[in-house]
Enzyme design. Structure first.
Site, mmCIF file in Angstrom:
data_model
loop_
_atom_site.group_PDB
_atom_site.id
_atom_site.type_symbol
_atom_site.label_atom_id
_atom_site.label_comp_id
_atom_site.label_asym_id
_atom_site.label_seq_id
_atom_site.Cartn_x
_atom_site.Cartn_y
_atom_site.Cartn_z
ATOM 1 C CE LYS A 72 33.206 11.792 43.454
ATOM 2 N NZ LYS A 72 32.841 10.524 44.102
ATOM 3 C CE1 TYR A 132 29.433 13.689 45.742
ATOM 4 C CE2 TYR A 132 28.888 13.771 48.068
ATOM 5 C CZ TYR A 132 28.757 13.188 46.823
ATOM 6 O OH TYR A 132 27.938 12.105 46.666
ATOM 7 C CG ASP A 170 28.906 1.235 48.146
ATOM 8 O OD1 ASP A 170 29.110 1.425 46.929
ATOM 9 O OD2 ASP A 170 28.622 2.161 48.928
#
Length: 184
Positions: A72, A132, A170
């Site tokens: 990335k 990104y 997450d």
């Protein structure tokens, strides 16, 4: 562009030069020839962008497993974030260690994170965007994560655990000690 090698091998902080006058500035944010001289032969296949409204939003720590592992190249065109890369390469002398850098619209810096790392960030102000470019396509079957606040990682996040804004996904990620080998 200035390419700065960081404390973990293969991570690069890229500082594009800005040419300004009374109208503003111009900057080359990517040059394939210069990038490949420093990072090696890399081809980007997908460009992603995320927006986070609240300050204290944490996204990550994310990675994809082989054969869909991703490198990335990350930048912050709006706002300011603490961007983190965690080394998951078991053969590396820096396995489990991390690098954290500030990326912002003001500094224009970018972070190159090759495959073999988990990536995440914390917004340092409201209304942040991250852009990104990645070296492999998104694959839900290969999408993995690492616990953002794993004490074994020692990441000094700039937000209290009780104030961090996270997704359910997450919040459920494993600690590094529970992950097992992912990259050699």
């Amino acid at each position: 562009m200035i390419f700065e090698r960081l404390d973990i091998a293969d991570l690069l902080l890229i500082k594009p030069k800005r040419h300004g006058d009374d109208r503003g500035w111009f900057s080359e944010i990517f040059r394939e020839d210069a990038f490949q001289r420093e990072a090696g032969s890399v081809a980007f296949v997908q460009h992603n962008q995320s927006y986070s409204k609240p300050k204290g939003t944490i996204r990550g720590l994310h990675f994809q497993t082989d054969p869909f592992a991703q490198g990335k190249l990350v930048r912050c065109p709006r706002g300011r974030v603490l961007d983190v890369a965690v080394d998951l390469r078991t053969s590396s002398g820096t396995y489990g260690q991390h690098v954290a850098v500030e990326l912002s619209a003001d500094n224009g810096h970018q972070l190159w994170i090759p495959a073999g790392f988990a990536h995440g960030f914390c917004t340092l102000e409201e209304d942040c965007e991250l852009a990104y470019m990645v070296t492999n396509y998104y694959s839900p079957q290969h999408d993995r994560g690492l616990k953002w606040n794993d004490p074994g990682l020692g990441i000094a996040w700039p937000v209290a655990e009780t104030d961090a804004v996270l997704s359910d996904k997450d919040l459920r990620q494993p600690a590094l000690s529970e992950l097992g080998p992912v990259f050699s």
